[in-house]
Write an enzyme that holds these catalytic residues in place. Structure first.
Site, PDB file in Angstrom:
ATOM      1  N   ASP A  57       0.833  -1.206   0.000  1.00  0.00           N
ATOM      2  CA  ASP A  57       0.000   0.000   0.000  1.00  0.00           C
ATOM      3  C   ASP A  57       0.871   1.262   0.000  1.00  0.00           C
ATOM      4  O   ASP A  57       0.531   2.264  -0.620  1.00  0.00           O
ATOM      5  CB  ASP A  57      -0.913   0.013   1.238  1.00  0.00           C
ATOM      6  CG  ASP A  57      -2.023  -1.018   1.092  1.00  0.00           C
ATOM      7  OD1 ASP A  57      -2.236  -1.480  -0.056  1.00  0.00           O
ATOM      8  OD2 ASP A  57      -2.642  -1.377   2.111  1.00  0.00           O
ATOM      9  N   CYS A  58       1.984   1.182   0.701  1.00  0.00           N
ATOM     10  CA  CYS A  58       2.845   2.367   0.781  1.00  0.00           C
ATOM     11  C   CYS A  58       3.886   2.419  -0.339  1.00  0.00           C
ATOM     12  O   CYS A  58       4.440   3.474  -0.632  1.00  0.00           O
ATOM     13  CB  CYS A  58       3.507   2.469   2.148  1.00  0.00           C
ATOM     14  SG  CYS A  58       4.171   0.908   2.743  1.00  0.00           S
ATOM     15  N   TYR A  59       4.179   1.262  -0.943  1.00  0.00           N
ATOM     16  CA  TYR A  59       5.135   1.188  -2.070  1.00  0.00           C
ATOM     17  C   TYR A  59       4.471   0.420  -3.216  1.00  0.00           C
ATOM     18  O   TYR A  59       4.731  -0.774  -3.414  1.00  0.00           O
ATOM     19  CB  TYR A  59       6.421   0.468  -1.652  1.00  0.00           C
ATOM     20  CG  TYR A  59       7.271   1.214  -0.640  1.00  0.00           C
ATOM     21  CD1 TYR A  59       7.973   2.362  -1.019  1.00  0.00           C
ATOM     22  CD2 TYR A  59       7.388   0.755   0.668  1.00  0.00           C
ATOM     23  CE1 TYR A  59       8.763   3.037  -0.098  1.00  0.00           C
ATOM     24  CE2 TYR A  59       8.179   1.424   1.591  1.00  0.00           C
ATOM     25  CZ  TYR A  59       8.858   2.563   1.196  1.00  0.00           C
ATOM     26  OH  TYR A  59       9.650   3.222   2.104  1.00  0.00           O
TER      27      TYR A  59
END
Lengths: 383, 136
Positions: free
Chosen positions: A130-132
């Site tokens: 989700d963050c990368y």
């Protein structure tokens, strides 16, 4: 009580352009006719150096983030795998890693090419988070596009090393070079009396935090090296016979030069990297004055059979004989050859001497000294 | 008088005819064997220098070839990039001919092409891959 001199006093002399700096070869020659007390009164700093193949080398790289960002998991640089099991766009490229099936191009070549300013193909993949969210990348990088390019070598500058010979009837291709059958040659790899850890064998002035020359730039001793062993038997001159202490070193690879970092390929062994290291030794007391005066004839090492597979120690020899081009083993004369470049080591010692003399390089006291060890653990096969 | 080096390649089923002997006795060619690796049942190599007037040398080569043995003059030379050399000495380890040597004082590599027998071991032993074969 004998005279002593602090590192700070030496640095003050360097600042005032008054420090007397000589190379380890120069003081070895002088040591024949000079007592340690005289040496101490005349010489402030001795420069030591080595330029040999050092497999345990590599570099951390931070590539910078893309938009959207990526947590690189599997990655290659010019098809050579790099280790991505650290934070998102950090990686470690090891010198000996190779681009299979072309195993004559490896991590050392990637490092040398990056230092030379060349473009390198970066390919990476990730599962995506989700963050990368990014999962794939293929792009070119060079030393100006990346953030950090930090050389970190866990085991360099071995204090002494074996001489390799081959007792068998077959040619052997080893990390000690090509070994001709039936004791056809003897290969060795240190710069002898010029070598850093042979000039301060008890490591009284070289320790954690010591400022050094590495690969053409200024770096530091980070820690004791791996396989660090102070438990080796010493000869009558206080020199460990055979492989003993090592250094873990660190430096900014962006500032390095391909003159002092060279990728190497050893036939049927693989890739390694010549690393240029220079270490100044402050002549702080008579003991150090005596140590830096060590000569090749006083530095001994073991002749080891690399052919039979059991690495049997066959003989003890010294570097005066090794550098003469011939040693005698079992009554037979054997040609010797170095693998470590004394010529380039001399250049490094001279560069360091010049930098110190001209007030551009100052000496350090170790932040902490290295531990003493009692030998190395063996790896047992337990299952 | 012409002197030239040749590589003779013997087939595995070479007849065993004494070629070198005949070159000396029948052709009066001066023969200097540089390197020999010939065993029955295997492809064998013989490196030798032959000296004779050019015409005789040509006849000698024809004789060798009639015996189903390849005979190629060594126009090959070892070439090395001395400008890139780091003088590590790894090549000097394998150079049994003594063409590649390290200066004791200078610690520099020197290459004497006259002593080179083109054994090619240096090609594999140079960690920087600086040696190559020049085909003349």
């Amino acid at each position: 009580m004998s005279k002593k001199r602090s590192v700070e006093e030496i640095n003050e002399k360097i600042r005032n352009g008054k420090a007397v700096v000589l190379t380890a070869e120069q003081v070895s020659a002088m040591g024949k006719e000079m007592t340690p007390a005289e040496m101490l009164s005349r010489v402030d700093v001795v420069t030591t150096a080595t330029f040999g193949p050092m497999c345990s080398s590599g570099a951390f790289i931070n590539f910078g983030h893309t938009t959207p960002p990526m947590r690189m998991e599997k990655l290659t640089l010019n098809n050579v795998p790099a280790y991505g099991g650290v934070a998102a766009v950090d990686a470690y490229i090891g010198a000996t890693e190779t681009a299979m099936p072309h195993d004559n191009y490896g991590g050392a070549h990637v490092i040398e090419d990056l230092i030379a300013g060349k473009d390198i193909l970066l390919q990476a993949s990730a599962k995506g988070t989700d963050c990368y969210p990014r999962t794939e990348i293929k792009t070119l990088i060079n030393k100006n596009t990346i953030n950090e390019f930090i050389m970190f070598n866990p085991r360099n500058a071995y204090q002494n090393y074996n001489v390799a010979v081959n007792s068998t009837s077959k040619i052997k291709f080893t990390y000690m070079g090509t070994l001709l059958p039936a004791f056809g040659n003897a290969n060795f790899s240190t710069s002898g009396e010029l070598s850093p850890l042979l000039n301060d064998p008890e490591m009284r002035t070289i320790g954690i935090g010591t400022r050094i020359f590495i690969g053409g730039s200024t770096g530091y001793v980070a820690w004791n090296g791996t396989q660090f062993n102070t438990g080796k038997p010493l000869n009558e001159h206080g020199i460990p016979v055979g492989n003993a202490a090592t250094l873990a070193v660190i430096g900014d690879a962006k500032q390095m030069s391909t003159q002092f970092i060279k990728a190497a390929y050893f036939e049927k062994y693989g890739v390694s990297m010549f690393v240029g290291i220079g270490i100044p030794i402050p002549v702080i007391d008579e003991d150090i004055a005596r140590r830096v005066s060590i000569r090749n004839s006083q530095i001994q090492t073991n002749v080891v059979d690399y052919g039979s597979g059991n690495f049997e120690i066959l003989e003890r020899t010294n570097y005066k004989l090794l550098f003469s081009g011939e040693i005698t083993l079992n009554g037979k004369k054997i040609r010797t050859a170095p693998l470590s470049s004394v010529k380039v080591a001399r250049e490094i010692a001279e560069i360091l001497k010049k930098e110190i003399t001209e007030g551009r390089f100052f000496l350090t006291e170790p932040v902490a000294l290295f531990p003493e060890t009692k030998g190395l653990n063996k790896l047992e096969v337990r299952i | 008088m012409t002197s030239k080096r040749f590589v003779l390649t013997f087939p595995p089923d070479a007849t065993g005819e004494p070629i070198t002997y005949n070159l000396i006795k029948k052709f009066d060619i001066m023969v200097n064997i540089v390197k020999a690796d010939v065993s029955p049942g295997k492809i064998g190599h013989l490196v030798m220098e032959m000296s004779a007037p050019a015409r005789v040398l040509k006849e000698g080569m024809e004789y060798i070839r009639q015996k189903n043995v390849e005979c190629e003059p060594i126009d090959k030379k070892i070439h090395y990039r001395d400008d890139l050399c780091i003088h590590c000495g790894a090549c000097s380890a394998v150079c049994f001919a003594g063409a590649l040597t390290m200066g004791r004082k200078t610690a520099e590599l020197s290459f004497d092409p006259d002593k080179c027998v083109v054994c090619e071991l240096c090609l594999k032993s140079c960690p920087l891959n600086l040696f190559s074969i020049d085909i003349g």
